[in-house]
Design an enzyme around this catalytic site. Structure first.
Site, PDB file in Angstrom:
ATOM      1  N   ASP A 220       0.757  -1.284  -0.053  1.00 27.96           N
ATOM      2  CA  ASP A 220       0.056  -0.166  -0.035  1.00 27.96           C
ATOM      3  C   ASP A 220       0.905   1.100   0.051  1.00 27.96           C
ATOM      4  OD1 ASP A 220       0.715  -0.606   2.605  1.00 27.96           O
ATOM      5  OD2 ASP A 220      -0.701   0.548   3.371  1.00 27.96           O
TER       6      ASP A 220
ATOM      7  N   ASP B 194       8.780   3.844  -0.995  1.00 27.66           N
ATOM      8  CA  ASP B 194       8.118   3.291   0.086  1.00 27.66           C
ATOM      9  C   ASP B 194       7.030   2.369  -0.328  1.00 27.66           C
ATOM     10  OD1 ASP B 194       7.323   2.950   2.559  1.00 27.66           O
ATOM     11  OD2 ASP B 194       6.850   4.730   2.877  1.00 27.66           O
TER      12      ASP B 194
ATOM     13  N   GLU C 234       0.063  -0.785   5.903  1.00 30.64           N
ATOM     14  CA  GLU C 234       1.220  -0.440   6.635  1.00 30.64           C
ATOM     15  C   GLU C 234       0.928   1.059   6.873  1.00 30.64           C
ATOM     16  OE1 GLU C 234       5.118   1.044   8.123  1.00 30.64           O
ATOM     17  OE2 GLU C 234       4.063   1.567   6.474  1.00 30.64           O
ATOM     18  N   GLU C 235       0.549   1.588   5.808  1.00 31.06           N
ATOM     19  CA  GLU C 235       0.386   3.405   5.822  1.00 31.06           C
ATOM     20  C   GLU C 235      -0.725   3.615   6.633  1.00 31.06           C
ATOM     21  OE1 GLU C 235       2.847   4.824   5.170  1.00 31.06           O
ATOM     22  OE2 GLU C 235       3.907   3.863   3.474  1.00 31.06           O
TER      23      GLU C 235
ATOM     24  N   GLU D 125      11.670  -1.637   4.393  1.00 34.08           N
ATOM     25  CA  GLU D 125      11.304  -0.345   4.477  1.00 34.08           C
ATOM     26  C   GLU D 125      12.750   0.668   3.968  1.00 34.08           C
ATOM     27  OE1 GLU D 125       8.919   1.644   4.967  1.00 34.08           O
ATOM     28  OE2 GLU D 125       7.455   0.031   5.864  1.00 34.08           O
TER      29      GLU D 125
ATOM     30  N   HIS E  67       6.854   9.283   0.560  1.00 34.77           N
ATOM     31  CA  HIS E  67       5.694  10.094   0.808  1.00 34.77           C
ATOM     32  C   HIS E  67       5.750  11.632   0.220  1.00 34.77           C
ATOM     33  CE1 HIS E  67       4.581   7.672   4.539  1.00 34.77           C
ATOM     34  NE2 HIS E  67       5.071   6.958   3.867  1.00 34.77           N
TER      35      HIS E  67
HETATM   36 ZN   LIG Z   1       6.849   1.923   4.258  1.00 34.39          ZN
END
Ligand SMILES: [Zn+2]
Length: 376
Positions: free
Chosen positions: A76, A105, A135-136, A164, A349
């Site tokens: 995700d 990511d 996860e997010e 990660e 992000h």
């Molecule tokens: Zn991540």
């Protein structure tokens, strides 16, 4: 056995899936197909309901028994946001970088490890993939559900690598061998509303809250240790919900967060804070939410083998770090020793998230050496 996929091609196919938490948009099927082609048995585990679900997770195994090396990651991504130079879900290669939401990511990392496992197929023990689609988000139906599934079947990896993006400046400079814990807290101080001109008939909660905050600011949580910086409390908001200039409000509220190291447990910090608050105002109410406990994986086989694979391919000696936010490693540490290693995290992000094509290829070579060193 089919030909191993190219990690950059596979990453691009994953980026084309708009898997903004908790959506999947076909990402899990792409990984499942690639893993089945490489001889893995794949289980797709769908859990939960709106608004945080449903979430699809993937668990895949190849081989039998121990040693058991697990690779953990997520497919995700966070929402794209505004201002991209190209469509965030149309993977593009520009100036040697793969650009798209999730490039760093962490779709490229998942792709790199799948490609490595597809090249290195003959091994002892068990190689597994634990991939979450949550996860997010709040992670309610993600990694905890995977761990429950494994526990029900008494399956326990010996070592877990979370892919990660931990590298800071260049690929291979940093491994994370722990994470700080995090707890959010809210303090409500009640008062008695009244006219500012008649303070004897009211009770102003604001000065009381100010005394509480001042006390919390002076609270030395610890001085850090070998692995961690000192734990830290930050007041993140105060409000009284009062716009009138002539009214003493009936309530004053504060919000705060503590990032804490492995010298504490979340619940113990909440207890200590409640005592400090009660000593100043027994009527104050404290609410809390522990997002994750701190953990550290001491130096050992896991850190040594992963470091050696990084050094062999990059010439760099990674440093061990516990900085940054929380990750799903906070759950996986309950299963077995866990460390995190992956791409350079500079653009994660962000708008125009991008991963170096050469880094993705090199990460896949490092991954292959990691599998070899545990299961060869
Ligand atoms: Zn991540």
């Amino acid at each position: 056995m089919t030909i191993a996929p190219d990690p950059v091609d596979l990453a691009a196919r994953l980026i084309a899936c708009k898997s903004v938490t908790p959506s999947d948009d076909g990402a899990m099927n792409i990984m499942a197909e690639a893993l089945e082609a490489a001889g893995f048995t794949v289980h797709l585990l769908t859990k939960g309901q709106a608004p945080d679900g449903p979430v699809t997770n993937l668990i895949a195994f190849r081989g039998k028994g121990h040693p058991h090396l697990a690779y953990a990651g997520h497919s995700d991504v966070v929402p794209a946001g505004q201002g991209w130079s190209s469509d965030p879900f149309t993977p593009t290669i520009k100036d040697g970088y793969l650009v798209g939401r999730g490039a760093v990511d962490m779709k490229s990392s998942v792709a790199a490890f799948i490609a490595a496992a597809s090249r290195y197929t003959e091994h002892k023990g068990t190689l597994s993939f634990l991939i979450t689609g949550d996860e997010e988000g709040p992670a309610t139906f993600g990694t905890p559900a995977i761990i429950e599934w494994l526990n029900e079947r008494s399956i326990k990896p010996d070592y877990c690598l979370v892919g990660e993006p931990t590298s800071m400046e260049v690929l291979g400079d940093t491994i994370k061998n722990g994470r700080r814990g995090s707890v959010n807290m809210w303090i409500d101080v009640p008062g008695i509303q009244g006219h500012v001109a008649y303070p004897d008939r009211a009770q102003n909660p604001i000065p009381v809250l100010a005394r509480i905050i001042s006390d919390l600011e002076s609270w030395l949580l610890d001085e850090g240790d070998q692995w961690f910086q000192p734990s830290n409390l930050e007041v993140t908001a105060i409000e009284s919900d009062n716009k009138a200039t002539n009214v003493i409000p009936s309530l004053a509220k504060a919000q705060l967060n503590i990032r804490f190291n492995a010298l504490h447990k979340g619940a113990e910090l909440v207890d200590s804070l409640k005592k400090r608050v009660a000593a100043i105002e027994p009527k104050a109410k404290v609410k809390f939410a522990i997002s994750g406990e701190a953990f550290v994986t001491e130096k050992g086989v896991l850190t040594e083998k992963v470091s050696a694979a990084i050094t062999k391919n990059t010439g760099r000696t990674p440093s061990l770090s516990t900085s940054g936010g929380t990750s799903d490693a906070r759950f996986l540490t309950k299963l077995c020793p866990v460390i995190e290693f992956g791409l350079v995290n500079a653009t994660m992000h962000k708008v125009d998230e991008k991963a170096s094509v050469e880094d993705i290829q090199q990460l896949s070579r490092i991954d292959e050496d990691i599998i070899k060193s545990f299961l060869g």
